[in-house]
Design a protein around this motif. Sequence first.
Motif, PDB file in Angstrom:
ATOM      1  N   ALA A 129      44.167  89.739 -15.116  1.00 43.39           N
ATOM      2  CA  ALA A 129      45.289  89.469 -14.080  1.00 43.39           C
ATOM      3  C   ALA A 129      46.129  88.334 -14.683  1.00 43.39           C
ATOM      4  O   ALA A 129      47.445  88.318 -14.392  1.00 43.39           O
ATOM      5  N   MET A 130      45.476  87.231 -15.029  1.00 43.61           N
ATOM      6  CA  MET A 130      46.638  86.196 -15.703  1.00 43.61           C
ATOM      7  C   MET A 130      47.490  86.801 -16.856  1.00 43.61           C
ATOM      8  O   MET A 130      48.697  86.432 -17.066  1.00 43.61           O
ATOM      9  N   ALA A 131      46.797  87.239 -17.955  1.00 45.06           N
ATOM     10  CA  ALA A 131      47.834  87.992 -19.015  1.00 45.06           C
ATOM     11  C   ALA A 131      48.811  88.810 -18.252  1.00 45.06           C
ATOM     12  O   ALA A 131      49.884  88.836 -18.642  1.00 45.06           O
ATOM     13  N   ARG A 132      48.711  89.655 -17.263  1.00 46.87           N
ATOM     14  CA  ARG A 132      49.347  90.625 -16.499  1.00 46.87           C
ATOM     15  C   ARG A 132      50.560  89.748 -15.854  1.00 46.87           C
ATOM     16  O   ARG A 132      51.951  90.222 -16.079  1.00 46.87           O
ATOM     17  N   ARG A 133      50.269  88.652 -15.025  1.00 45.69           N
ATOM     18  CA  ARG A 133      51.246  88.117 -14.457  1.00 45.69           C
ATOM     19  C   ARG A 133      52.135  87.027 -15.099  1.00 45.69           C
ATOM     20  O   ARG A 133      53.457  86.947 -15.044  1.00 45.69           O
ATOM     21  N   LEU A 134      51.612  86.732 -16.394  1.00 45.07           N
ATOM     22  CA  LEU A 134      52.336  85.808 -17.108  1.00 45.07           C
ATOM     23  C   LEU A 134      53.436  86.466 -17.776  1.00 45.07           C
ATOM     24  O   LEU A 134      54.434  86.159 -18.200  1.00 45.07           O
ATOM     25  N   ARG A 135      53.172  87.985 -18.100  1.00 44.57           N
ATOM     26  CA  ARG A 135      54.217  88.742 -18.719  1.00 44.57           C
ATOM     27  C   ARG A 135      55.321  89.097 -17.843  1.00 44.57           C
ATOM     28  O   ARG A 135      56.178  89.466 -17.985  1.00 44.57           O
TER      29      ARG A 135
ATOM     30  N   GLU B 100      42.125  80.602 -17.885  1.00 47.91           N
ATOM     31  CA  GLU B 100      42.871  79.320 -18.444  1.00 47.91           C
ATOM     32  C   GLU B 100      43.516  79.090 -19.959  1.00 47.91           C
ATOM     33  O   GLU B 100      44.364  78.719 -20.263  1.00 47.91           O
ATOM     34  N   TYR B 101      42.485  79.909 -20.792  1.00 44.19           N
ATOM     35  CA  TYR B 101      42.655  79.820 -22.155  1.00 44.19           C
ATOM     36  C   TYR B 101      44.031  80.988 -22.428  1.00 44.19           C
ATOM     37  O   TYR B 101      45.002  80.713 -22.998  1.00 44.19           O
ATOM     38  N   GLN B 102      44.244  81.998 -21.310  1.00 41.80           N
ATOM     39  CA  GLN B 102      45.523  82.648 -21.456  1.00 41.80           C
ATOM     40  C   GLN B 102      46.670  81.887 -21.209  1.00 41.80           C
ATOM     41  O   GLN B 102      47.941  82.054 -21.815  1.00 41.80           O
ATOM     42  N   ALA B 103      46.600  80.957 -20.083  1.00 39.52           N
ATOM     43  CA  ALA B 103      47.642  80.288 -19.674  1.00 39.52           C
ATOM     44  C   ALA B 103      47.840  79.153 -20.855  1.00 39.52           C
ATOM     45  O   ALA B 103      49.262  78.977 -20.999  1.00 39.52           O
TER      46      ALA B 103
ATOM     47  N   TYR C   7      30.522  93.227  -7.619  1.00 35.83           N
ATOM     48  CA  TYR C   7      31.231  93.382  -6.228  1.00 35.83           C
ATOM     49  C   TYR C   7      32.587  92.780  -6.310  1.00 35.83           C
ATOM     50  O   TYR C   7      33.210  92.892  -5.464  1.00 35.83           O
ATOM     51  N   VAL C   8      32.805  91.834  -7.390  1.00 37.28           N
ATOM     52  CA  VAL C   8      34.065  91.320  -7.619  1.00 37.28           C
ATOM     53  C   VAL C   8      34.901  91.477  -8.745  1.00 37.28           C
ATOM     54  O   VAL C   8      35.794  91.965  -8.821  1.00 37.28           O
ATOM     55  N   GLU C   9      33.785  91.489  -9.899  1.00 32.64           N
ATOM     56  CA  GLU C   9      34.448  91.675 -11.392  1.00 32.64           C
ATOM     57  C   GLU C   9      35.122  92.743 -11.618  1.00 32.64           C
ATOM     58  O   GLU C   9      36.214  93.094 -12.094  1.00 32.64           O
ATOM     59  N   GLN C  10      34.144  93.964 -11.491  1.00 25.98           N
ATOM     60  CA  GLN C  10      34.451  95.084 -11.787  1.00 25.98           C
ATOM     61  C   GLN C  10      35.650  95.755 -10.647  1.00 25.98           C
ATOM     62  O   GLN C  10      36.570  96.372 -11.109  1.00 25.98           O
ATOM     63  N   PRO C  11      35.560  95.675  -9.471  1.00 24.19           N
ATOM     64  CA  PRO C  11      36.485  96.241  -8.522  1.00 24.19           C
ATOM     65  C   PRO C  11      37.735  95.601  -8.819  1.00 24.19           C
ATOM     66  O   PRO C  11      38.989  96.251  -8.690  1.00 24.19           O
ATOM     67  N   LEU C  12      37.910  94.218  -9.393  1.00 24.64           N
ATOM     68  CA  LEU C  12      39.174  93.740  -9.412  1.00 24.64           C
ATOM     69  C   LEU C  12      39.744  93.671 -10.881  1.00 24.64           C
ATOM     70  O   LEU C  12      40.849  93.312 -11.250  1.00 24.64           O
ATOM     71  N   ALA C  13      39.213  94.340 -11.704  1.00 24.67           N
ATOM     72  CA  ALA C  13      39.641  94.517 -13.132  1.00 24.67           C
ATOM     73  C   ALA C  13      40.795  95.380 -13.203  1.00 24.67           C
ATOM     74  O   ALA C  13      41.981  95.040 -14.095  1.00 24.67           O
ATOM     75  N   GLY C  14      40.937  96.353 -12.268  1.00 19.62           N
ATOM     76  CA  GLY C  14      42.327  97.107 -12.512  1.00 19.62           C
ATOM     77  C   GLY C  14      43.104  96.921 -11.246  1.00 19.62           C
ATOM     78  O   GLY C  14      44.043  97.611 -10.922  1.00 19.62           O
ATOM     79  N   ALA C  15      42.895  96.021 -10.558  1.00 18.81           N
ATOM     80  CA  ALA C  15      43.851  95.663  -9.470  1.00 18.81           C
ATOM     81  C   ALA C  15      45.010  95.166  -9.644  1.00 18.81           C
ATOM     82  O   ALA C  15      45.319  94.573 -10.803  1.00 18.81           O
ATOM     83  N   ASP C  16      46.123  95.403  -8.682  1.00 21.76           N
ATOM     84  CA  ASP C  16      47.465  94.921  -8.896  1.00 21.76           C
ATOM     85  C   ASP C  16      47.334  93.566  -8.616  1.00 21.76           C
ATOM     86  O   ASP C  16      46.474  92.901  -7.995  1.00 21.76           O
ATOM     87  N   HIS C  17      48.372  92.795  -8.584  1.00 23.27           N
ATOM     88  CA  HIS C  17      48.602  91.372  -8.652  1.00 23.27           C
ATOM     89  C   HIS C  17      48.340  90.827  -7.343  1.00 23.27           C
ATOM     90  O   HIS C  17      47.448  89.974  -7.043  1.00 23.27           O
TER      91      HIS C  17
END
Length: 924
Positions: free
Chosen positions: A60-66, A126-129, A206-216
């Motif tokens: 999500a961070m990589a997507r949002r930064l771009r 954090e590393y992406q940022a 319950y959090v990681e997998q469902p949010l992997a493809g979620a929008d911002h």
Amino acid sequence: MSGPFDSLRDQLLGAADALAGGPAALPEILAGMVDDVDHALREPLEIFPVCHHSPASALAMARRLREKQPKVIYLELCEDLAPLLTELRNCRLPVALQAFASELDGFPKESAPLSVIAPITEASAEYQAVAYALETPGVELVLVDRSTDHVFQWQPGASSQKDGDDLHGDAVGVEIGDLRPRFAELEEHLLHHGRVRHWSEWWDQYVEQPLAGADHETYRQVMVLVGSLFRRLAPHDTRRYATDEDRERYMWTRIREHLAATGADRADCLYICGAFHAASRVAEAGSEPGTPDFEITGRTATTWLYGLIPSSHSAIEAQFGLAPGSVSIAAATWQKSLLRTGVKPFSLPAKKSTANKSTANRSTRKKVAAPVTAGGPVTDQLSGYLAGPPTLDGLDEEELRGWCVDIVRLARRNGYLASTADAIAVFETSVLLAGMRGRRRPTPYDFQDAAITCIEKETVPGRRDVRRLCEILLGGDRIGQVGYDSLPPLARDVYDRLAPLGLNLGQRTIQRALLDLAARPELAACSRLLWMLRYLLPDQAVRPIMGSRRLGEKHIQESWDLDIGRHQRTIIELGYEGVTVEQVLEQRLRRAAWDPKATTATALKAVEDSLLFLTSPRLTDELGVRAVELLAAERTVDEAPAVLRRIRRLMAHYRATEPTLPGWCERFVTEGYAHYCTLLPTAFVDEDTGVRQVGAMLGFLFSMESLALSLGCDRTQLEIAVRQSHPETPAKTALLWAARHQLGDLPLPDLRVRVDDLLANPLVVPAFPQYVSGFVQALEPVPRLAPFVVETLSKAFGRLPDPVLLPWLPTLITTLKSQAAELVPVLTKEAGRTFPGSLSAIDEWTPPWLSRPAATRSPVEVPSGGPAFTLLAAHPVTSDAVAALLGCEGEWSEPPEPNPNDAVRALLSTHPEPGEAVLTLLTA
């Protein structure tokens, strides 16, 4: 005014009313969670909630930064760690940012050293940022969390550090984006109903997998909602909760200060923090100019040192209480998600020229869409997300089949009798376990459980268990490495000075270094450095296989096992103490000698180490003077054996290498002679002072007596001390008899008579072994008593009854082994001279103490009337003593009248020179 989350709030309140008999606070909690999400999303400065080492957060961070291309990034990380971020280019992740302080000013001295670490992995937002900010021109990265000094200021005690593993040690971990619930009942409830064993597994499902493809927007709202849930369930009256709120006040104050100072537009800024902090409702939270500021206290005078240290997946798991293998699984999930989603992550290239850098940046900007300068209206994404079950990927048979084949291959390499049937069993069991736990797709945790069940079969014949093999298969315990350019000067100096060995010191395997110092004298410098590192580093980092470092020794060949690659952290932390290894060693020796708990033996050890590793006469003399001061101030003799052993070794070294003894050594002898003479009577009667200690005191006094007398000491002081000693225990009594014998007050025949009397007394026989132990310890101060000690031991073995002898023998052996190992060769050598060397000779052998040698010749006749006869007749004591030792009996006769015709007399008269020479020798 209606809000975007009114409908969701009404649904949750209705659900709370439907739960009759539920907690009274449930409506408040549910409504408060929605309010927290609404409040966080209304903040003009965009808040990006994250969970540390979460692939979903990183994606999500990589997507949002771009998309957004922010110009200012506020990051939840200790503000004084900012200069270290550029050094990440020279490192292989995972590594940890570290702040280290060994000399404290403002904290309790006993809590030193203090250390704070912040681990960085590739699968972290954090590393992406950081990579985006450092690789994109015009982007400013601002760390806004409390400084490392404040980390310990806000702790209940600066010494309350969390134990870590070998890589992180006792460092306090900075938990960025911690989402672990602090309410034990909630965690237990989630794990039970989620059919998982650990919080990391629940979070992944319950959090990681469902949010992997979620929008911002969905990602932000869900993360803030989860953070609000854990925040509201956390106990509010704890010190940790108060510290978290202070951190939020601190960060928002720093953000407003930067906005006011730079005039940056909040629409171009991004605030990255943990989801727990994103739901903050403290009064100081917010970027509005009128928001009250938090009063930030000043730092202490402690000097902090900063650097990068290697980290590892297992180190991060141990530091933050994660499930074993969870970080490795996260790394594998991150790589798989990148391939599936096509997201291009940000990274820090190790080396790049200026031209290439600008070209790469232009190329990147061409591919990125126009930046999002302003956010649209907030819409409710939570209602749809919470209405249905999470969308999970279906069974990927190819992936699971590959895992099963690879785990069987790894198991066979490690000694397991695994086969294709086991691979099939692992596959089917993984699918079965996933179905039992309500999952469409087996997770790495399901696969791990299936592999353990099907392959391990209750025994572990190989080097590693199957759980560890699964972790290796799914990513392994990746260990980071700090590049040469990012190392402190000391570490770089170590690598440079060991370069002549021709080894790859960055390699993570044990390497054998062979040093032929005779053929290659230039390797002597490497040998010296290795011995210093052996002294300073853990045992496994630098280990000698052949060779040693002792006073008086010089080797022409050495062999070493070097594991510097896996102990890079310890070398880096040496760089926090000094610029060179020699400087660190000198500081350590001084610290040991001037420590408040230092003893004389400690200072003498520092002197010896200074001679072995450093060529600094000034330092050695200072340490020696310190040893003299400690000796004069000591009031006990507990370490007298160590003092005696070390000062003997040092004096032997100086006598062999120097023309004269150093001044501190002479002072040590004179001070020690007077010191031990003064304490000797007390030590003989003190119950807490052992026989070994008293024997060492006497050994110092007798072995150093000639030197002490030549330096001005008075022997009368020793004689008075011995006469004033009145021991009450048998062992110390035997020591006193040996001391009197050494002083000439108790001849050997009298000493032998006393021992015989003890054996003849039935009341003393049970205590006779203690006398023997005292005589054995007496070999330290009076080594010439070795024949008598062998005689006494033989009498004890021959005359003591078994009920007394047998229980005493194990005690004698263990005592000699632990306290007087150096005395055993003396006894063995003397016994070899005393007893026969063959079994056939035993029958005819008579102990020397039971017989006296018969006279083999007549007494020597001295010419009557001569000068020699006159001299011996005037002083008969010497001749009588010699005759008694030789077994000769005789009486002195009156000298006859001189005979002028005696041929002998005539000869002596004719040639008087020999007689006068003999007379001169005898009277000298």
